[in-house]
Design a protein around this motif. Structure first.
Motif, PDB file in Angstrom:
ATOM      1  N   UNK A 142       0.715  -1.361  -0.088  1.00 12.35           N
ATOM      2  CA  UNK A 142      -0.131  -0.085   0.018  1.00 12.35           C
ATOM      3  C   UNK A 142       0.865   1.285   0.087  1.00 12.35           C
ATOM      4  N   UNK A 143       1.915   1.226   0.621  1.00 13.75           N
ATOM      5  CA  UNK A 143       2.747   2.273   0.730  1.00 13.75           C
ATOM      6  C   UNK A 143       3.501   2.663  -0.420  1.00 13.75           C
ATOM      7  N   UNK A 144       3.965   1.513  -1.091  1.00 11.05           N
ATOM      8  CA  UNK A 144       4.729   1.622  -2.444  1.00 11.05           C
ATOM      9  C   UNK A 144       3.555   2.313  -3.520  1.00 11.05           C
ATOM     10  N   UNK A 145       2.606   1.786  -3.555  1.00 14.12           N
ATOM     11  CA  UNK A 145       1.441   1.773  -4.572  1.00 14.12           C
ATOM     12  C   UNK A 145       0.728   3.129  -4.428  1.00 14.12           C
ATOM     13  N   UNK A 146       0.560   3.675  -3.201  1.00 12.51           N
ATOM     14  CA  UNK A 146      -0.053   5.066  -2.980  1.00 12.51           C
ATOM     15  C   UNK A 146       0.651   6.131  -3.475  1.00 12.51           C
ATOM     16  N   UNK A 147       1.944   6.159  -3.718  1.00 12.34           N
ATOM     17  CA  UNK A 147       2.623   7.141  -4.467  1.00 12.34           C
ATOM     18  C   UNK A 147       3.227   6.685  -5.643  1.00 12.34           C
ATOM     19  N   UNK A 148       2.648   5.796  -6.371  1.00 15.07           N
ATOM     20  CA  UNK A 148       3.115   5.292  -7.580  1.00 15.07           C
ATOM     21  C   UNK A 148       2.473   6.138  -8.633  1.00 15.07           C
ATOM     22  N   UNK A 149       3.105   6.713  -9.534  1.00 13.66           N
ATOM     23  CA  UNK A 149       2.411   7.595 -10.482  1.00 13.66           C
ATOM     24  C   UNK A 149       1.882   6.377 -11.907  1.00 13.66           C
ATOM     25  N   UNK A 150       2.125   5.265 -11.794  1.00 18.09           N
ATOM     26  CA  UNK A 150       1.637   4.354 -12.813  1.00 18.09           C
ATOM     27  C   UNK A 150       0.581   3.896 -12.114  1.00 18.09           C
ATOM     28  N   UNK A 151       0.199   3.946 -10.968  1.00 19.65           N
ATOM     29  CA  UNK A 151      -1.351   3.178 -10.533  1.00 19.65           C
ATOM     30  C   UNK A 151      -2.281   4.190 -10.819  1.00 19.65           C
ATOM     31  N   UNK A 152      -3.617   3.337 -11.075  1.00 17.52           N
ATOM     32  CA  UNK A 152      -4.740   4.182 -11.311  1.00 17.52           C
ATOM     33  C   UNK A 152      -5.047   5.020  -9.910  1.00 17.52           C
ATOM     34  N   UNK A 153      -5.620   6.083 -10.303  1.00 19.75           N
ATOM     35  CA  UNK A 153      -6.242   6.678  -8.840  1.00 19.75           C
ATOM     36  C   UNK A 153      -6.998   6.130  -8.076  1.00 19.75           C
ATOM     37  N   UNK A 154      -7.779   5.141  -8.548  1.00 16.86           N
ATOM     38  CA  UNK A 154      -8.639   4.545  -7.511  1.00 16.86           C
ATOM     39  C   UNK A 154      -7.769   3.470  -6.620  1.00 16.86           C
ATOM     40  N   UNK A 155      -6.590   3.001  -7.398  1.00 16.76           N
ATOM     41  CA  UNK A 155      -5.883   2.016  -6.570  1.00 16.76           C
ATOM     42  C   UNK A 155      -4.941   2.843  -5.563  1.00 16.76           C
ATOM     43  N   UNK A 156      -4.516   3.747  -6.079  1.00 14.28           N
ATOM     44  CA  UNK A 156      -3.831   4.858  -5.101  1.00 14.28           C
ATOM     45  C   UNK A 156      -4.746   5.250  -3.818  1.00 14.28           C
ATOM     46  N   UNK A 157      -5.907   5.701  -4.141  1.00 14.38           N
ATOM     47  CA  UNK A 157      -6.778   5.988  -3.062  1.00 14.38           C
ATOM     48  C   UNK A 157      -7.072   5.046  -2.121  1.00 14.38           C
ATOM     49  N   UNK A 158      -7.271   3.774  -2.556  1.00 13.46           N
ATOM     50  CA  UNK A 158      -7.702   2.697  -1.690  1.00 13.46           C
ATOM     51  C   UNK A 158      -6.416   2.171  -1.091  1.00 13.46           C
ATOM     52  N   UNK A 159      -5.249   2.175  -1.567  1.00 13.74           N
ATOM     53  CA  UNK A 159      -3.950   2.092  -0.786  1.00 13.74           C
ATOM     54  C   UNK A 159      -3.724   2.958   0.232  1.00 13.74           C
ATOM     55  N   UNK A 160      -3.750   4.196   0.102  1.00 18.91           N
ATOM     56  CA  UNK A 160      -3.885   5.321   0.950  1.00 18.91           C
ATOM     57  C   UNK A 160      -4.600   5.015   2.277  1.00 18.91           C
ATOM     58  N   UNK A 161      -5.760   4.471   1.769  1.00 21.41           N
ATOM     59  CA  UNK A 161      -6.981   4.320   3.062  1.00 21.41           C
ATOM     60  C   UNK A 161      -6.501   3.203   3.659  1.00 21.41           C
ATOM     61  N   UNK A 162      -6.174   2.092   2.972  1.00 20.46           N
ATOM     62  CA  UNK A 162      -5.777   0.879   3.700  1.00 20.46           C
ATOM     63  C   UNK A 162      -4.460   1.082   4.560  1.00 20.46           C
ATOM     64  N   UNK A 163      -3.647   1.719   4.008  1.00 19.42           N
ATOM     65  CA  UNK A 163      -2.415   2.066   4.819  1.00 19.42           C
ATOM     66  C   UNK A 163      -2.794   2.811   5.928  1.00 19.42           C
ATOM     67  N   UNK A 164      -3.704   3.589   6.083  1.00 19.13           N
ATOM     68  CA  UNK A 164      -4.035   4.651   7.251  1.00 19.13           C
ATOM     69  C   UNK A 164      -4.662   3.318   8.274  1.00 19.13           C
TER      70      UNK A 164
END
Length: 164
Positions: free
Chosen positions: A95-117
């Motif tokens: 989650x920490x890696x994917x939430x900052x990845x510019x190659x990920x879809x915004x939906x994946x980044x958002x969910x990774x951020x929420x899950x990381x929290x």
């Protein structure tokens, strides 16, 4: 959408049918797995409880998933579950890696951020690390990511869950 409602109605209160649908998630054909995940994201909260025992399998599938849409749907399924504490470190790292990845879809980044929290929320040291990462992310964010980031930073001092 009508098909999804029909399938969710058919599997409702039938663990064998839910298991058959769940097994489709792991099919070699990504479109079958994607569609199975899509249907499961429409489970009622009561039906979603059935997936709780499968959390580790869902995390394992997420970590190797190459299909961005299916990855987003698995993240959605995980976000609807109470997460184990202490957290699985491989999921937190993902989650920490994917939430900052510019190659990920915004939906994946958002969910990774929420899950990381959610994974860090009960551990002050991890929460502080997440806060530092979020504070460094403030530049060049799409509006959806900026909003999720803002909501998490606002929830942090209260220790409030995003899942409620």
């Amino acid at each position: 959408m009508q098909d999804i409602h029909e399938i969710t109605f058919l599997v409702q209160n039938n663990n064998q049918k839910k298991q058959e649908l769940y097994e489709c998630l792991f099919d070699n054909d990504d479109s079958i797995g994607y569609n199975a995940a899509w249907v499961m994201t429409h489970f009622s909260s009561g039906e979603n409880v059935w997936l709780y025992d499968k959390q580790d399998e869902l995390i394992d599938a997420l970590l190797v998933c190459e299909h961005p849409g299916k990855r987003r749907l698995i993240l959605s399924l995980l976000f609807r579950q109470p997460l184990h504490h202490p957290p699985r470190i491989d999921l937190l790292d993902f989650c920490l890696e994917r939430m900052i990845s510019k190659r990920e879809l915004p939906g994946v980044q958002s969910l990774c951020m929420k899950l990381a929290y959610e994974l860090c929320r009960l551990t002050p040291e991890l929460l502080q690390e997440l806060k530092t990462i979020l504070e460094m992310m403030e530049h060049d964010l799409v509006p959806a990511i900026r909003t999720v980031r803002k909501n998490i930073l606002k929830a942090m001092p209260k220790g409030k869950s995003l899942q409620s």
